[in-house]
Design an enzyme around this catalytic site. Structure first.
Site, PDB file in Angstrom:
ATOM      1  N   LYS B  79       0.850  -1.197   0.000  1.00  0.00           N
ATOM      2  CA  LYS B  79       0.000   0.000   0.000  1.00  0.00           C
ATOM      3  C   LYS B  79       0.883   1.242   0.000  1.00  0.00           C
ATOM      4  O   LYS B  79       1.889   1.297   0.707  1.00  0.00           O
ATOM      5  CB  LYS B  79      -0.897  -0.023   1.244  1.00  0.00           C
ATOM      6  CG  LYS B  79      -1.918   1.103   1.325  1.00  0.00           C
ATOM      7  CD  LYS B  79      -2.745   0.981   2.616  1.00  0.00           C
ATOM      8  CE  LYS B  79      -3.801   2.060   2.729  1.00  0.00           C
ATOM      9  NZ  LYS B  79      -4.568   1.953   4.002  1.00  0.00           N
ATOM     10  N   SER B 154      -9.601   1.873   3.325  1.00  0.00           N
ATOM     11  CA  SER B 154      -8.768   2.584   2.380  1.00  0.00           C
ATOM     12  C   SER B 154      -7.779   1.712   1.605  1.00  0.00           C
ATOM     13  O   SER B 154      -7.288   2.129   0.557  1.00  0.00           O
ATOM     14  CB  SER B 154      -7.984   3.677   3.112  1.00  0.00           C
ATOM     15  OG  SER B 154      -7.083   3.120   4.027  1.00  0.00           O
ATOM     16  N   SER B 178      -9.506  -0.366   7.540  1.00  0.00           N
ATOM     17  CA  SER B 178      -8.968  -0.217   6.192  1.00  0.00           C
ATOM     18  C   SER B 178      -8.260  -1.444   5.614  1.00  0.00           C
ATOM     19  O   SER B 178      -7.965  -1.460   4.419  1.00  0.00           O
ATOM     20  CB  SER B 178      -8.006   0.974   6.142  1.00  0.00           C
ATOM     21  OG  SER B 178      -8.716   2.184   6.136  1.00  0.00           O
TER      22      SER B 178
END
Lengths: 96, 501
Positions: B79, B154, B178
């Site tokens: 990420k 997210s 997330s």
């Protein structure tokens, strides 16, 4: 509405975000809608309840005060938008 | 498409160990898959194919020399909130669009030390603030199960890349759900570790008392292997717990996987309340029946402070964010406003430059949260909001502590709804926040949470969409959660389903 236009201008100034014009009204509406959701907390009797700052188990972690190698200046400055020699360059700090 | 695209870490590791495949072949297959599907998924912000091939060659040498670790040679997506030395790390923000870190996050460093192969950096909501990946300053990511829908967020890129057969596994981060929520919405497995178990060094800070890095994979066992690699004390993070990675192990294939006898599971009624989609409820109830059939006992429990968690979170997280994101001033690194006319340029001082930098560098949701936090911490409102939220946090923690006196773990839905259409909730922040209602109490209390695929919801208007079950346990109960999730997975086929992509 919990937040009016003047309050949003004040908050934006504190946060150093230069919003203006119609943005101010839009944020006033959105932030008020969110803050309305916080009212539920008023139902909660928190008399004598200690606040929790974080859910970790550790408190006041200290490390030994021993010198170690730090980032070379060129690395530390490698992402600077503006640099001058070994320094970050900024705009004038003092108002006239 | 190659069968290599759908391997678990465990399967890839076995093939690599037997020299039936090389890391270069696995990596090439992953890059070809990305080439084929990335236009429709868009799970990456930055691709690093040359770096990946070089790492794959190095991994093959490690394997040949007999120096392999569990993750050696296996392709991963990271990420874009974790610093990667020499590879730009944007946080999906205009503010960091050109930021190139000079060091690695500890979690990344630990993967690389094992010889991991990094395919690139995953898309996300800007600064990890969002539940749909639509707040990326670059582009939205699409759900591999239905391109018209969000992958969750997210860590939407992380979950979508694993679900789409691009990466074997991914590293995400979880502040209010997330990792778990996008894992659920994409039909893959995601783990948020206990607060303090994985170092936050090099994780771009959003809300420091809530942030944790966690793995997303195609199986519970893969999450266990990844967690084993990244867990454990790091002197560079003062909140990192002083313990070594215990090494999370699960019974292998053919062993007695299924026995959950003696295990006590609690079902908190507050998580099955209004707003829960029928199909999600049915899938989780069916999963509970499976867990009972495996020998676990199931009882109803109550977490009465749950209804305060959303307000508590949306005061505490923005407050911490307003402090953390104060560092973006356009001076040290990152975007710096340069739109002044010649006359303005001479007159503009430091404060004006900073205000313009932050106005143009941050997207609307980040701006909302900074302002919300600034408000909650400001003079006259601190006691009513921030202090009150911290007290609610104490009560939410106490609720969990009380139920864990009588049960070993809790079972809930991960998300109250399945993946929703792109654009459906972007106009209403509160509706978007409600998506995290089942996951954020876990961060507030610093507990571990695991999301495991547990079914699909079919509808007239959409193809089958995945559902996730969340397992929550006491602090540092990762081994228990992984064991339950693994036993469930062995008894079901949900995690083996592939999207029609």
């Amino acid at each position: 509405m919990p937040l009016d236009r003047d309050q949003v201008i004040h908050i934006a100034a504190l946060a150093r975000i230069g919003i203006s014009g119609a943005e101010i009204d839009a944020y006033a509406g959105q932030l008020s809608g969110i803050i309305d959701q916080f009212e539920v907390l008023n139902e909660l009797d928190t008399t004598g309840v200690e606040p929790t700052g974080h859910a970790g188990e550790l408190r006041a972690v200290m490390r030994d005060d021993t010198p170690a190698e730090s980032l070379p200046p060129d690395d530390a400055l490698s992402n600077a938008p503006r640099r001058e020699g070994q320094f970050f360059r900024v705009k004038a700090v003092l108002d006239e | 498409m190659s069968e290599y695209n759908w391997l678990t870490i465990q399967e890839a590791r076995a093939l690599l160990a037997r020299r039936e495949v090389s890391s270069v072949e696995l990596t090439r297959a992953a890059l070809e898959r990305i080439e084929a599907v990335e236009d429709s998924v868009r799970s990456f912000i930055t691709l690093t194919p040359d770096l990946a091939m070089a790492q794959a060659e190095a991994a093959d040498r490690m394997l040949a020399d007999g120096n392999a670790f569990p993750l050696t040679g296996i392709p991963v997506q990271v990420k874009d909130v974790m610093c990667t030395e020499g590879v730009r790390t944007t946080c999906a923000s205009r503010m960091l669009a050109d930021y190139v870190p000079v060091y690695n996050a500890t979690a990344v460093e630990r993967l690389l030390r094992q010889g991991a192969v990094m395919l690139g950096k995953g898309n996300m909501d800007e600064f990890a603030m969002g539940s749909s990946c639509e707040n990326s300053a670059f582009h939205p990511t699409r759900n591999p199960w239905d391109a018209a829908r969000v992958p969750g967020g997210s860590s939407g890129g992380a979950a979508a890349s694993v679900a789409a057969g691009e990466a074997v596994y991914a590293l995400g981060s979880d502040t209010g759900g997330s990792v778990r929520q996008p894992a659920a919405l994409c039909g893959v497995t995601g783990l948020k570790p206990s607060y303090g178990l994985v170092s936050r060094y090099g994780l771009v800070a959003y809300a420091s008392s809530l942030d944790q890095i966690g793995p997303i994979g195609r199986s519970v066992a893969d999450c266990a292997l990844t967690l084993s690699a990244i867990a454990g004390h790091d002197p560079r993070d003062a909140t990192s717990l002083p313990l070594k990675s215990p090494g999370y192990s699960l019974p292998g294939a053919g062993a007695d996987n299924g026995d959950l006898r003696g295990l006590r599971l609690g079902v908190p009624q507050e998580y099955f309340a209004e707003g829960l989609e029928d199909g999600v409820r049915q899938a989780v109830e069916q999963a509970l029946a499976t867990l009972e059939a495996l020998g676990a006992s199931v009882r109803e429990v109550s977490l009465p402070s749950t209804k305060y968690a959303l307000a508590c979170y949306y005061i505490i997280a923005p407050s911490e964010c307003s402090a953390n994101l104060a560092r973006y001033d356009g001076v040290k690194y990152g975007y710096s406003y340069d739109g002044y006319s010649y006359d303005e340029k001479a007159a503009a001082g430091m404060w004006d430059a900073m205000e313009q930098t932050r106005r143009h560098g941050f997207g609307p949701e980040v701006t909302r949260r900074i302002m919300l936090g600034t408000f909650a911490l400001s003079a006259g409102y601190y006691d009513a909001y921030y202090l009150k939220a911290q007290q609610a946090r104490t009560l939410i923690r106490q609720d969990f502590a009380a139920v864990f006196e009588t049960v070993d773990a809790l079972v809930t839905p991960t998300s109250p709804v399945v993946a929703f259409p792109i654009g459906e909730k972007t106009g209403d922040p509160v509706q978007m926040y409600l998506i995290d209602v089942c996951t954020l109490p876990v961060n507030i209390a610093g507990l571990p949470g695991l999301s495991v695929p547990c079914g699909f919801v079919s509808g007239d208007s959409h193809p089958p969409l995945p559902v996730g079950m969340q397992l929550i346990g006491p602090h540092l109960s990762e081994q228990t959660l992984l064991r339950i999730g693994h036993a469930y997975e062995q008894a079901t086929e949900w995690h083996k389903q592939r999207p029609p992509l």
